[in-house]
Motif scaffolding. Structure first.
Motif, mmCIF file in Angstrom:
data_model
loop_
_atom_site.group_PDB
_atom_site.id
_atom_site.type_symbol
_atom_site.label_atom_id
_atom_site.label_comp_id
_atom_site.label_asym_id
_atom_site.label_seq_id
_atom_site.Cartn_x
_atom_site.Cartn_y
_atom_site.Cartn_z
ATOM 1 N N GLY A 199 27.749 67.614 56.582
ATOM 2 C CA GLY A 199 27.470 68.254 57.862
ATOM 3 C C GLY A 199 28.379 69.443 58.082
ATOM 4 O O GLY A 199 29.048 69.945 57.174
ATOM 5 N N ARG A 200 28.388 69.888 59.333
ATOM 6 C CA ARG A 200 29.142 71.082 59.694
ATOM 7 C C ARG A 200 29.947 70.800 60.965
ATOM 8 O O ARG A 200 29.435 70.233 61.929
ATOM 9 C CB ARG A 200 28.182 72.247 59.942
ATOM 10 N N LYS A 204 19.980 68.414 59.364
ATOM 11 C CA LYS A 204 19.875 69.457 60.383
ATOM 12 C C LYS A 204 21.041 70.439 60.358
ATOM 13 O O LYS A 204 20.961 71.498 60.956
ATOM 14 C CB LYS A 204 19.792 68.806 61.769
ATOM 15 N N ALA A 205 22.115 70.097 59.675
ATOM 16 C CA ALA A 205 23.277 70.976 59.635
ATOM 17 C C ALA A 205 23.141 72.073 58.590
ATOM 18 O O ALA A 205 23.958 72.991 58.576
ATOM 19 C CB ALA A 205 24.546 70.162 59.358
ATOM 20 N N ASN A 220 14.498 71.286 64.544
ATOM 21 C CA ASN A 220 15.674 71.369 65.405
ATOM 22 C C ASN A 220 15.332 71.859 66.802
ATOM 23 O O ASN A 220 16.243 72.163 67.590
ATOM 24 C CB ASN A 220 16.731 72.277 64.770
ATOM 25 N N PHE A 268 26.487 72.542 69.646
ATOM 26 C CA PHE A 268 26.651 71.439 68.689
ATOM 27 C C PHE A 268 27.941 71.663 67.905
ATOM 28 O O PHE A 268 27.921 72.217 66.802
ATOM 29 C CB PHE A 268 25.461 71.375 67.719
ATOM 30 N N GLN A 283 27.607 68.806 63.603
ATOM 31 C CA GLN A 283 26.254 68.513 63.160
ATOM 32 C C GLN A 283 26.332 67.774 61.837
ATOM 33 O O GLN A 283 27.077 68.172 60.942
ATOM 34 C CB GLN A 283 25.445 69.801 62.983
ATOM 35 N N THR A 284 25.552 66.700 61.730
ATOM 36 C CA THR A 284 25.578 65.893 60.511
ATOM 37 C C THR A 284 24.173 65.794 59.957
ATOM 38 O O THR A 284 23.175 65.953 60.669
ATOM 39 C CB THR A 284 26.129 64.487 60.805
#
Length: 938
Positions: free
Chosen positions: A538-539, A834-835, A936, A827, A830-831
């Motif tokens: 993620g991010r 979607k990240a 998203n 966000f 994000q994991t």
């Protein structure tokens, strides 16, 4: 079947080289890629009227608009379908409306843009990008032309800077309300940056000139400037001298001239000097000679005779006058005739010997008399000079010519004492407030006085503590006793302006409270965010700071999860500058430190350097457990332990261990540039008539400016103008901040604060700590509710920026200026899928294709080069999947980009020469980007 399903089925069958068969549900009839018949054009939104963007393509199954990298919702599209009679292909036309609110809500590095993406059976086609901007034209000219009086044949330059507008305003010049056509008059040029230039002024060029600015929104007229071409008078030639006015003796003669060559015109100056000259003249008259008195009788000679002489010098004969009549010498017997010599009378003996002896005696007497008079005169002169010096010593030694302070600058007043030297403030005397003196000169105080500091300091009370020094550079500097003194342009914090320049940090004295560091204000010591991440990665984003962390897919083992945190040091930097080294980024900490990853993670850190390998040597440093900082690598060096990708505003680092990292820079030349963000805030003071302006100069990193915004919110400050970028050179010259164009009769600025100067070292080695200067303004009446002025921030011999302040003092009428994009804070963590911009399925296919070696070479190297990663490729060679690491770096680098265009273009270009890459096409990434936006909810 939905459109997206059809496209995905088509995309899954494009690998012909792999032997995959087309499904029966897809028509096998040949087709062509969509061709755009009409593409969207650039447009401007006027006032609040929305604009329509259109595009038309054939053959096209579907057409969607993508604006700023985000897909426009299907409900906002209006589609029309028709049939091309000549080709039998379907023609689809789509248009959308773009409103003013949509453009205003967009914050990005470029203008608001939209483009069409059309699908057919064989793939996609993209139209050109059309930009949409809000059209406007401000009312006030940035610079109105100023009236001038110029001599004939002189050059006339009228400056005009039109109001700010989009699109940029076109400028036209009027003379006496008639347009000026520079093409018909070679003597006039209007092409030079909107200025009007008349090379050689003529009498006919006199008149009223107006600058007209216009764009699609409105027209604006500047103030009229009156130009007067004048002719200065010139003297004619002198006439001949007249004859002397007397026939004999002393008289005069004259000559004359007239101011007619040329005569003065249009207020031109009359000829300087005299029109008539007179000189004395003398007509010589004849003068007859006359005898002097007889001399004394000489001593009696052996011949018993003595004699006497006289000369014809009283006066001597001149101009033809007669010589004296009579004898010039007489002789007689000095013994009453008792003796004679050789039977001859004594008067017949020649007397020349006696005459010469008498003349020599007279000359000696005159010589001795002159020497005595000279000795007496020298003695009197010495005594007079001594007495004069003693009398002048009571006035002091610091008396200067008052003309040295009249340089055409703004004046300022302060009180002086009556006794003693009028240019000094004597600490032993009480001030007399009834006497004031006005000094004119540029006033730049190195340490600005904030309102609170000004009232509390001893600047004006007591007066005995003030030292005033007037320098030859016409700069006036004030210093309070026991504080650092700054004189002219040589400040204690600046570097010498010679060739031997040093970038070492110079610390100001502790008792200099004027330039304030925001670090002295009570703030948090750490900015922190956390998130829980597992095998999917993620991010983690630090909102509004430009700092982010990308955990790749598979970096954390399966069935494990970690709480990962990231923080920024907000206190005093622990990395102290060493020598010429400068801190270019915030100190970023990511952890936990004992966590291990199987794939390098990507850390993005913003910096403030104007990147150039010719001027900077930039290093990545890490803090050890003992608190010391060690160099990890130089950005330009080759390394297999980590990788640095330096962009204009951020550095993306691939690492395999957590810790505290920062970027430092060592300037190689004086042309090394730090990017500063300058901004001005304002707020009312406790006195309702006072208004404070605070000008900030911070390193151009989002985090540094966020600190300023946070502190200003606590103080009730209001941003008055959008921040601007200033390029600050490492040339040792200081920074000058001044307030210009204060409205007269409405506002006044407190004494000695119109211009403030910050030493070079305070700006260059700020270590990410914001600097600010305070200006205190006062309105004359409470009815004044508007403030308009300019803030000039410039580096001496460097870059300059102008901040235009136009604000309302009333809280209800203020306009709010926003700076940070809202999506950064939506966000923070994000994991999962979607990240990431690139879907995991496409990522796997890219890695499987590029990591497989072949006879032509390593395809992952081509992938790196096509994405502008041209150095330190040896780092990727040490990874188990070089393509995956390159894609991770791409994800970190393009996290704020709208779409996958850059990667799609790189893959498409490689696919033209490598047939096995043809199954990864641009249409796949377009579809992936489309699905990413829909999933998203974008």
């Amino acid at each position: 079947m939905s459109l997206l399903r059809m496209i995905w089925i088509k995309l899954g069958t494009m690998g012909a080289d792999n032997g995959e068969a087309l499904p029966e549900s897809i028509p096998s009839a040949p087709g062509t890629l969509p061709h755009f018949i009409e593409e969207p054009d650039d447009a401007y939104i006027i006032k609040s009227n929305p604009i329509a963007l259109r595009c038309k393509a054939r053959p096209a199954m579907q057409i969607f608009f993508k604006c700023n990298g985000e897909w426009v919702h299907q409900n906002e599209h209006v589609s029309e379908e028709s049939l091309d009679e000549s080709s039998g292909l379907k023609v689809r036309e789509v248009f959308i409306n773009v409103t003013r609110q949509q453009v205003e809500d967009f914050h990005g590095p470029e203008d608001y843009w939209c483009q069409c993406v059309a699908w057919s059976h064989l793939g996609t086609s993209k139209s050109r990008k059309a930009s949409v901007r809000i059209a406007y034209l401000r009312k006030n000219f940035e610079q109105d032309p100023q009236g001038r009086e110029v001599p004939i044949e002189g050059m006339i330059v009228l400056h005009c800077r039109p109001p700010e507008g989009v699109p940029a305003a076109e400028v036209e010049w009027l003379k006496n309300e008639e347009p000026i056509d520079s093409e018909q008059d070679e003597n006039i040029d209007t092409r030079a940056d909107h200025n009007l230039i008349i090379r050689q002024a003529r009498l006919s060029d006199s008149g009223n000139y107006t600058c007209m600015a216009a764009n699609i929104v409105a027209k604006r007229r500047s103030l009229s400037a009156t130009v007067v071409v004048y002719v200065n008078g010139g003297w004619s030639s002198w006439t001949e001298w007249s004859a002397c006015n007397v026939r004999c003796g002393r008289g005069w003669q004259k000559r004359s001239r007239t101011c007619t060559n040329p005569a003065p015109l249009n207020g031109g100056a009359f000829c300087e000097g005299m029109s008539v000259q007179k000189i004395t003249c003398t007509s010589l008259c004849p003068v007859d000679g006359s005898w002097e008195v007889w001399s004394e009788w000489s001593v009696c000679s052996p011949e018993c005779e003595h004699l006497r002489i006289r000369e014809c010098t009283a006066p001597p004969p001149r101009n033809g006058g007669k010589f004296c009549e009579g004898l010039s010498q007489e002789s007689e017997n000095c013994t009453d005739g008792l003796c004679i010599l050789d039977k001859k009378p004594l008067h017949e003996i020649k007397p020349q010997r006696w005459s010469r002896r008498g003349i020599e005696n007279a000359s000696d007497i005159a010589l001795y008399s002159g020497l005595g008079a000279a000795v007496v005169a020298v003695a009197v002169l010495v005594i007079g000079v001594t007495l004069y010096r003693r009398s002048q010593s009571d006035y002091g030694v610091d008396v200067i010519d008052s003309s040295a302070l009249t340089g055409g600058f703004q004046t300022f007043n302060f009180k002086t004492v009556r006794q003693g030297n009028p240019l000094l403030l004597n600490s032993s005397m009480q001030p007399d407030l009834t006497v004031s003196r006005t000094y004119s000169g540029p006033i730049c105080l190195q340490d600005p006085l904030d309102k609170e500091l000004m009232t509390e300091s001893s600047l004006f009370n007591p007066l005995s503590d003030i030292k005033v020094k007037v320098q030859s550079s016409f700069m006036v500097s004030l210093g309070v006793s026991e504080r650092a003194e700054y004189h002219g342009k040589n400040h204690s914090g600046t570097f010498p302006h010679g060739n031997n320049r040093s970038f070492s940090t110079m610390h100001p004295r502790n008792k200099t409270p004027y330039i304030q560091n925001l670090s002295s204000l009570p703030t948090r010591t750490e900015l922190r965010t956390t998130g829980v991440f597992g095998h999917l990665g993620g991010r983690l984003v630090m909102p509004n700071t430009g700092v982010s962390l990308l955990i790749p897919h598979g970096a954390i083992p399966e069935e494990n999860s970690w709480e990962i945190y990231m923080s920024i040091n907000q206190g005093e930097p622990s990395l102290q500058s060493d020598g010429s080294e400068v801190l270019l980024s915030p100190e970023v900490t990511c952890g936990p430190p004992d966590m291990t990853v199987t794939t390098p993670f990507a850390l993005t850190i913003p910096h403030c350097a104007d990147v150039s390998s010719e001027h900077w040597n930039i290093h990545l440093k890490k803090r050890t457990q003992q608190g010391k900082w060690e160099e990890v690598m130089s950005v330009e060096d080759e390394s297999t332990s980590c990788y640095c990708l330096l962009d204009p505003f951020a550095c993306h680092v691939l690492l395999d261990s957590f810790g505290t990292y920062a970027l430092t820079g060592e300037p190689i030349t004086d042309c090394a540039v730090k990017q500063l963000k300058v901004a001005v805030f304002g707020c009312m003071s406790c006195n309702s008539l006072d208004y404070n302006l605070r000008v900030y100069c911070v390193d151009n990193t989002p985090w540094a400016f966020q600190e300023v915004v946070s502190d200003e919110r606590h103080q009730g400050g209001q941003l008055l103008e959008e921040p601007k970028l200033l390029h600050f050179k490492g040339n040792t010259f200081s920074l000058q901040i001044s307030v210009l164009d204060i409205p007269p009769f409405l506002w006044r600025i407190k004494p000695f604060t119109a211009c403030q100067e910050v030493p070079f070292s305070r700006v260059w080695c700020s270590n990410q700590q914001p600097l600010h200067c305070a200006f205190s303004l006062e309105r004359y009446t409470p009815t004044t509710t508007q403030l308009s002025c300019k803030i000039c921030i410039r580096q001496l011999k460097g870059h300059e920026q102008i901040l235009q302040v136009q604000t309302s003092i009333l809280e209800s009428e203020r306009e709010t200026i926003t700076f940070f994009a809202q999506e950064d804070s939506t966000f923070p963590a994000q994991t999962g899928p979607k990240a990431f911009k690139i879907p995991y399925s496409i990522r796997q296919r890219i890695c499987a294709t590029f990591d497989t070696p072949n006879a032509k070479g390593k395809d992952w190297q081509m992938l790196a080069q096509k994405n502008s990663i041209n150095r330190n490729l040896s780092y990727f060679a040490t990874q188990s999947s070089p393509s995956a690491v390159i894609l991770n770096l791409w994800e970190a680098r393009h996290q704020h980009d709208g779409d996958l265009d850059s990667l799609a273009c790189a893959l498409e270009e490689i696919g033209r020469t490598h047939t096995k890459l043809s199954n990864i096409t641009e249409s796949q990434l377009d579809e992936a980007d489309f699905n990413y936006s829909r999933q998203n909810g974008l």
